[in-house]
Scaffold this motif. Sequence first.
Motif, PDB file in Angstrom:
ATOM      1  N   THR A  43     100.078  74.860 -15.146  1.00 34.49           N
ATOM      2  CA  THR A  43      98.715  74.804 -14.640  1.00 34.49           C
ATOM      3  C   THR A  43      98.681  75.155 -13.163  1.00 34.49           C
ATOM      4  O   THR A  43      99.548  74.718 -12.401  1.00 34.49           O
ATOM      5  N   ALA A  44      97.700  75.937 -12.782  1.00 34.69           N
ATOM      6  CA  ALA A  44      97.441  76.192 -11.367  1.00 34.69           C
ATOM      7  C   ALA A  44      95.991  75.845 -11.079  1.00 34.69           C
ATOM      8  O   ALA A  44      95.122  75.932 -11.953  1.00 34.69           O
ATOM      9  N   LEU A  45      95.741  75.437  -9.847  1.00 29.66           N
ATOM     10  CA  LEU A  45      94.390  75.141  -9.397  1.00 29.66           C
ATOM     11  C   LEU A  45      94.165  75.923  -8.112  1.00 29.66           C
ATOM     12  O   LEU A  45      94.982  75.870  -7.193  1.00 29.66           O
ATOM     13  N   SER A  46      93.082  76.670  -8.061  1.00 30.86           N
ATOM     14  CA  SER A  46      92.778  77.469  -6.873  1.00 30.86           C
ATOM     15  C   SER A  46      91.400  77.110  -6.349  1.00 30.86           C
ATOM     16  O   SER A  46      90.495  76.767  -7.105  1.00 30.86           O
ATOM     17  N   GLY A  47      91.256  77.166  -5.038  1.00 26.95           N
ATOM     18  CA  GLY A  47      89.974  76.917  -4.390  1.00 26.95           C
ATOM     19  C   GLY A  47      89.591  78.113  -3.545  1.00 26.95           C
ATOM     20  O   GLY A  47      90.451  78.816  -3.017  1.00 26.95           O
ATOM     21  N   SER A  48      88.293  78.345  -3.396  1.00 27.50           N
ATOM     22  CA  SER A  48      87.844  79.587  -2.787  1.00 27.50           C
ATOM     23  C   SER A  48      86.672  79.389  -1.831  1.00 27.50           C
ATOM     24  O   SER A  48      85.936  78.394  -1.909  1.00 27.50           O
ATOM     25  N   PHE A  49      86.508  80.375  -0.946  1.00 22.96           N
ATOM     26  CA  PHE A  49      85.326  80.449  -0.104  1.00 22.96           C
ATOM     27  C   PHE A  49      84.052  80.588  -0.938  1.00 22.96           C
ATOM     28  O   PHE A  49      82.954  80.402  -0.407  1.00 22.96           O
ATOM     29  N   ASP A  50      84.171  80.914  -2.218  1.00 19.64           N
ATOM     30  CA  ASP A  50      82.977  81.081  -3.059  1.00 19.64           C
ATOM     31  C   ASP A  50      82.392  79.744  -3.520  1.00 19.64           C
ATOM     32  O   ASP A  50      81.464  79.717  -4.326  1.00 19.64           O
ATOM     33  N   THR A  51      82.909  78.632  -3.030  1.00 17.92           N
ATOM     34  CA  THR A  51      82.485  77.244  -3.286  1.00 17.92           C
ATOM     35  C   THR A  51      83.018  76.678  -4.601  1.00 17.92           C
ATOM     36  O   THR A  51      82.697  75.546  -4.950  1.00 17.92           O
ATOM     37  N   SER A  52      83.841  77.417  -5.317  1.00 16.87           N
ATOM     38  CA  SER A  52      84.339  76.929  -6.607  1.00 16.87           C
ATOM     39  C   SER A  52      85.845  76.711  -6.567  1.00 16.87           C
ATOM     40  O   SER A  52      86.555  77.204  -5.680  1.00 16.87           O
ATOM     41  N   ALA A  53      86.316  75.959  -7.547  1.00 13.19           N
ATOM     42  CA  ALA A  53      87.741  75.864  -7.852  1.00 13.19           C
ATOM     43  C   ALA A  53      87.925  76.302  -9.302  1.00 13.19           C
ATOM     44  O   ALA A  53      87.017  76.150 -10.120  1.00 13.19           O
ATOM     45  N   ILE A  54      89.079  76.863  -9.608  1.00 15.13           N
ATOM     46  CA  ILE A  54      89.358  77.296 -10.977  1.00 15.13           C
ATOM     47  C   ILE A  54      90.672  76.675 -11.426  1.00 15.13           C
ATOM     48  O   ILE A  54      91.676  76.714 -10.709  1.00 15.13           O
ATOM     49  N   ARG A  55      90.649  76.101 -12.629  1.00 13.90           N
ATOM     50  CA  ARG A  55      91.873  75.590 -13.264  1.00 13.90           C
ATOM     51  C   ARG A  55      92.394  76.665 -14.206  1.00 13.90           C
ATOM     52  O   ARG A  55      91.683  77.101 -15.116  1.00 13.90           O
ATOM     53  N   TRP A  56      93.638  77.089 -13.975  1.00 15.21           N
ATOM     54  CA  TRP A  56      94.232  78.192 -14.728  1.00 15.21           C
ATOM     55  C   TRP A  56      95.334  77.689 -15.663  1.00 15.21           C
ATOM     56  O   TRP A  56      96.118  76.820 -15.296  1.00 15.21           O
ATOM     57  N   ALA A  57      95.396  78.269 -16.864  1.00 13.61           N
ATOM     58  CA  ALA A  57      96.524  78.071 -17.773  1.00 13.61           C
ATOM     59  C   ALA A  57      97.495  79.226 -17.528  1.00 13.61           C
ATOM     60  O   ALA A  57      97.239  80.353 -17.952  1.00 13.61           O
TER      61      ALA A  57
END
Length: 431
Positions: A43-57
């Motif tokens: 699992t990876a978790l990323s955060g962005s200037f776009d105001t969202s975070a995404i949880r990746w498989a």
Amino acid sequence: MVRNFIPSALFVALLLTPETARAQLRGHGGPVRAIAISPDGTTALSGSFDTSAIRWALPRNAAEQVLRFHEGAVNAVALLKDGRLATSGEDTRIAIWKPGEAKPVLVLEGHKAPVVALAVSPDGRSIASASWDRTVRIWPLAGGEARILEGHQDNANGVAFTPDGRSLVSAGYDATIRIWLLAGSGSSAIITVPTALNTLAIAPDGEIAAAGADGKVYFLSPTGERRGEVEAQPTPIITVTVSSDGRLLAAAGIRGSVAIIERASRKLERTLVGPGLPVWSAAFLPDNRTLLTGGADRMVRRWDAVTGEHIGTVAMGGPEDPLAAYAGDPGAEVYRACIACHTLSPDEGNRAGPTLAGIFGRKIASLPGYDFSPALKKLSIVWTPETVSKLFEVGPMAYTPGTKMPEQRIGSPEDRAALMRFLEKATNDKK
């Protein structure tokens, strides 16, 4: 400034070829500010200037969940020991999530400025945060008041627990590393280095690595004795990360390259060269050689840190590089750190911050169509080469109090002058 920035599109499912998907993760609508990877590498978790975070498989190279809560950039992310997720942002809040749930299960509030770094304690019972309000806080995840650690004289930019959990280490733009004792007797330590610091990491053996404006990585013992330094980048370093076996350290900077350092020998092994855009975040997979990086190109890239090869293709100076037309211009190279948030053309519109097209002669916070903070609307500054230069000489927070703009200063008068010449040309060319 990143307030109320919403991407035009966000891809939750990745329709990529197997080779491309394995190389990079696309989904964010803005620069990727933070990355965390689970201990098992799934699992990876990323955060962005776009105001969202995404949880990746990661085994499927797919986005499993998009997390939306923050009212500004997601500056830091962390994966908790119990499987929950943590995000923090420009809006001063820390959100705790359960995977699959649409809203946070817990919101931690108390900071007075953007929260830019998170760290989970070795026992998983608490989370530490560093903020531009110059404080470091330790939050018990079971509930209760946060412990506030004060002392930094400028933005607190990095935080990490020591492997035994007995101390917390922070780094700040005041050029200090502070070792806060959390257990046992003794006093906390303050170590001053020659440069403002943006980031820190702690190796499994407790060695501290910190880096910042001068492009060097400073190594300290667990108790704060200086052990050496490595000149990793010719420009400021934004983030450092250490492999789980402690052998490699990656240091990423504003010009898009990532230095790989063999920690024991202090040897610069190789430099990973990307598309030339700022790299904001980096994290090693548990195999201790695959490195994920996130940057201004809005994607998460994969690298083999041992061979130095990018997994997949890297576009160099192509359409992805908005400064390709200004190759060789020293002012354009200084401006490269700004392209994450600003465009030069009115046709490109606003990003996290307002477009700079036609900036000279314009009153601050007067551009139609951008939601400026109330504090900026009260100021009377008119943007000229002199006032923009002053902004980067003293820093946005001092020159424009109340701004949400990331704190960046340009110490060199020559670099500031080159940037002004570039902006006079580029912002007028785009009218």
